[in-house]
Design an enzyme around this catalytic site. Structure first.
Site, mmCIF file in Angstrom:
data_model
loop_
_atom_site.group_PDB
_atom_site.id
_atom_site.type_symbol
_atom_site.label_atom_id
_atom_site.label_comp_id
_atom_site.label_asym_id
_atom_site.label_seq_id
_atom_site.Cartn_x
_atom_site.Cartn_y
_atom_site.Cartn_z
ATOM 1 C CG HIS A 12 -0.381 0.280 2.523
ATOM 2 N ND1 HIS A 12 -0.064 -0.698 3.431
ATOM 3 C CD2 HIS A 12 -0.037 1.455 3.118
ATOM 4 C CE1 HIS A 12 0.428 -0.160 4.526
ATOM 5 N NE2 HIS A 12 0.464 1.159 4.363
ATOM 6 C CG ASP B 154 0.193 -4.006 2.935
ATOM 7 O OD1 ASP B 154 0.307 -3.425 1.834
ATOM 8 O OD2 ASP B 154 0.171 -3.397 4.015
ATOM 9 C CB SER C 131 3.115 1.810 6.118
ATOM 10 O OG SER C 131 1.931 1.927 6.861
#
Length: 449
Positions: free
Chosen positions: A104, A134, A208
């Site tokens: 993402h 992911d 992230s």
């Protein structure tokens, strides 16, 4: 009087420092000074900050054309707009410039730049990416990079000390510490395959793709998600274990894509009620209700009515966990399956097949306005057949109506769905769809208008 021994913070940090194997011990007045600094100095150069630029189309909040014209609202939507976002990554191969991050973080990127701890900025390109886990692999061209050794996430235990290193809120190379709070967490993200490490090390937006590091300076997870009502850290963060991240990376490097494993069975969860009805003495497992002809399951000698209780010596709690376990493996992998047949406890070895999708993906907006932002493909997974939702754009009409990547649509308006054409035919006949969706081991009914 009962004396309760106490562990002081200083003693605890000294222990951490010793475990970390600090090459240069700190000292004040010749006394050891507890610090994680040596470990941080070792690990931080392998973590990069990632800046992503992409062009998006600004949607009008008044999406209905007739509504907009009736009230004389100008058409402000449909205009391309460049946006930027930030994330983190971990150098895992210095010689070839490979960096692990989240899918993402780099999805739909027009331009990717990474900055090193010394401030150098490099252009990067995506080597491969997998939305379902992911995980993404990107590449830079540079000399003298520093890589982080990949640790074994299988030996991580609840209570282990860990560091989280990344780029929260654009604050470059921020380091936080905590412990591993739990293992094997599922049901956290919108993807179909999860096995998260939970940590209370502070993780925030921008972390992230960053590193979850053990006290040996090894990468044990890629930080991916948080649970928060405010958008900030509340002590519940999640990382993709390196076992999964490494498998995805190796498949991308070996095949240029992710080849997910397929056992070729339809299954249902064995719980106490099912066990009582079947008069079996099994606490948990997955009951095989269908076997695909020529599948890995058939080749391994499994039969309908067998109950799978463990895979590779790890107990299987039910259909969702088995789907997750097999889907996180690559095609061609050998798996040891323990199962119960009647009163016998048996085992077999299966060589996993490959989950295949139709070559062409369908844009949901072409099927129904309420499905815009989703892509579909005919799929046959290890647990159910139907139309797989392969991706969903955040905040799109499809996302707002509850669809998630990894969902499998098995019926629409009470009619079975076995192909994209089936879904399109039903959508043409009705402006309102009631979709029966399989999400893990749950069946969900979604209304699409």
């Amino acid at each position: 009087m009962k004396i309760i021994p106490r562990i002081t913070l200083g003693a605890l940090l000294v222990t951490v420092n010793l475990v970390a194997g600090a090459a240069v011990p700190y000292a004040i007045n010749d006394e050891p000074f507890p610090s994680l600094a040596p470990l941080v100095e070792q690990a931080t150069p392998a973590v990069v900050n990632i800046r992503v630029s992409q062009t998006v189309t600004q949607r009008s909040p008044f999406g209905d054309e007739a509504f907009r014209r009736f009230f004389g609202i100008p058409d402000s939507g449909g205009r391309p707009q460049e946006v930027a976002s930030a994330g983190s990554g971990v150098i895992v191969d210095a010689d070839r410039g490979y960096i692990l991050t989240n899918h993402h973080v780099v999805a739909d990127a027009d331009e990717i730049q990474v900055s090193l701890v010394g401030g150098e900025i490099l252009d990067a390109e995506v080597v491969g990416s997998d939305e379902a886990t992911d995980i993404a692999l990107i590449k830079v061209e540079a000399d003298d990079l520093v890589e982080m050794p990949i640790g074994d996430s299988e030996v991580v235990r609840v209570g282990d000390f860990v560091l989280a290193i990344g780029n929260p809120f654009g604050l470059e190379h921020t380091v936080t510490s905590g412990i591993v709070s739990a293992l094997g967490r599922t049901g956290i993200s919108r993807t179909g395959y999860e096995d998260f490490i939970q940590t209370d090390a502070s993780i925030n937006p921008g972390n992230s793709g960053g590193a979850l590091v053990n006290m040996r300076g090894e990468l044990v997870g890629i930080n991916s998600a948080i649970i928060s009502r405010s958008g900030g850290n509340v002590g519940i963060g999640f990382a993709v274990p390196t076992k999964i991240a490494s498998s995805i990376m190796n498949q991308i490097l070996d095949y240029g894509e992710v080849r997910r494993g397929l056992l070729g069975v339809s299954i249902q969860t064995i719980d106490s009620e099912v066990a009582k009805a079947l008069e079996i003495d099994i606490e948990s497992g997955a009951l095989i209700s269908l076997i695909e002809p020529g599948s890995a399951a058939e080749e391994a000698g499994l039969r309908v009515d067998d109950i799978i209780v463990a895979v590779n010596d790890k107990k299987t709690s039910g259909a969702s966990e088995l789907h997750n376990t097999i889907g996180l493996m690559g095609s061609g992998e050998k798996v040891e399956i323990d199962f119960v047949r009647g009163d016998e406890e048996l085992s077999t070895t299966a060589i996993l097949g490959e989950q295949r999708r139709s070559a062409s993906l369908s844009d949901g907006g072409e099927v129904h306005p309420g499905l815009e932002g989703a892509e579909f493909a005919t799929a046959s997974t290890s647990s159910v057949r139907g139309i797989e939702v392969t991706s969903v754009v955040p905040d799109s009409p499809a996302a707002q109506r509850g669809l998630r990547a990894g969902d499998i649509i098995t019926a629409a308006n009470r009619r079975e769905i076995r192909s994209l054409e089936d879904l399109a035919t039903i959508a043409r006949a009705s402006s309102r769809l009631f979709l029966l969706v399989q999400r893990g081991d749950r069946a969900i009914l979604l209304q699409i208008r």
